[in-house]
Write a protein that holds these residues in place. Sequence first.
Motif, PDB file in Angstrom:
ATOM      1  N   ARG A 152     -37.524 -38.805  23.876  1.00  0.00           N
ATOM      2  CA  ARG A 152     -38.181 -38.312  24.938  1.00  0.00           C
ATOM      3  C   ARG A 152     -38.825 -39.450  25.762  1.00  0.00           C
ATOM      4  O   ARG A 152     -39.165 -39.128  26.993  1.00  0.00           O
ATOM      5  CB  ARG A 152     -39.225 -37.538  24.210  1.00  0.00           C
ATOM      6  N   ASN A 161     -29.528 -36.790  21.949  1.00  0.00           N
ATOM      7  CA  ASN A 161     -30.638 -37.847  21.719  1.00  0.00           C
ATOM      8  C   ASN A 161     -30.452 -39.293  21.493  1.00  0.00           C
ATOM      9  O   ASN A 161     -31.002 -40.086  21.842  1.00  0.00           O
ATOM     10  CB  ASN A 161     -31.816 -37.047  20.520  1.00  0.00           C
ATOM     11  N   HIS A 189     -35.652 -37.495  18.180  1.00  0.00           N
ATOM     12  CA  HIS A 189     -36.254 -36.859  19.351  1.00  0.00           C
ATOM     13  C   HIS A 189     -37.396 -37.293  20.014  1.00  0.00           C
ATOM     14  O   HIS A 189     -37.460 -37.581  21.046  1.00  0.00           O
ATOM     15  CB  HIS A 189     -36.302 -35.274  19.007  1.00  0.00           C
TER      16      HIS A 189
END
Length: 369
Positions: A31, A177, A27
């Motif tokens: 991002r 993700n 994750h």
Amino acid sequence: MTRRSWVAGALAVSVAAGHVLYPVGLHLAARLRPVPVRPEPVDWPPLTVLIPAHLEVGVIAAKVRNVEANGYPGELEVLVVADGDPETAAVARAAGARVLLLEERHGKSQALNKGVPAASHEFVVLTDANNELGPSALAHLVAALSGEGVGAVAGEKLEGSGGELVYWRFESWIKRNEVRIWSTLGLDGGLCAVRRSAWRPIPPDISNDDFWVALDLMERGLRVTYEPRAVVSEESIGTLGMSWERRTRVLGGGLWVMWRKRRLLDPRRGFLSAQVWGHKLWRSTIGPLSHVALLGLALGSLRTSRVARLFVAGHVAAAAALPAQEAGIRLPLPLRISAQVLYLQMVALGGLVRCLRGDRVLQWKKPAR
């Protein structure tokens, strides 16, 4: 800290690696990447929907109607590969599908090997006979498959409830993700799309067709992306006994796939290697074995450690929740999740045993539907 505490800490980290450390690291890396945008095609390409079927007389006609009613805006072919099943072939043909009848049963992987090259079109959606497509699922898959460098698209499966449903949502979060970074391993044969030109035959000793296809495409530099709007719904597996048989078979088959593709475990493979280790292998082997070792350590520390007593008590409660759920007793969500986690760890160990003893079921028994 005592030596026992250090060992317990190391085992706890190992248990958490697949389900906590890999997702968190994934994750954080995702991002940094933009959310992919998928414009719809200007001209919708012709599409073949391929349905492998064995003992599906009672559901195949409804499945053909479900596909035809999904509203795909381009040309649509429904191809049923009747795997050694003339009765299913006859019903599918009467429902309007094109039928490829295999004289002998080959198993799903080899039925796909026969069906994909026989498809009339480049874009092929694979789906099971016993599930139901959500609205516009086919169009969503084709739009995602039209992206540059995409070899396959994973759909979204809705199955189960309570802790099981939470787990599937967790898997969906991981796939979202992974595709932000590059590609996902989470291809599910219940609903996915592939390019016919990218298809390579699945070896005859492979039962986990979807996992093999995902790894094979990614090894060749093609992406497997994920489209959560392409939804398929399926009834829960059923009793714990039926669930155990299916899930341990799938886990054992998945471990065999990873053995056959073990060159991908080399860290020099980069993100693909990290995915195989974090998303699949650690969860199926080292993590569950570490869990057993940690439980054994806790049992040996019951007299001296309150944490050990709480740890063991949690396992007792989770184990008791499994037959309670089977009996239809409504339990609090945290307890259902705990039971699901314990069950999945047990399934992983069962799958490991099946793989080590060479129990690879290529033509599994299934009830007629």
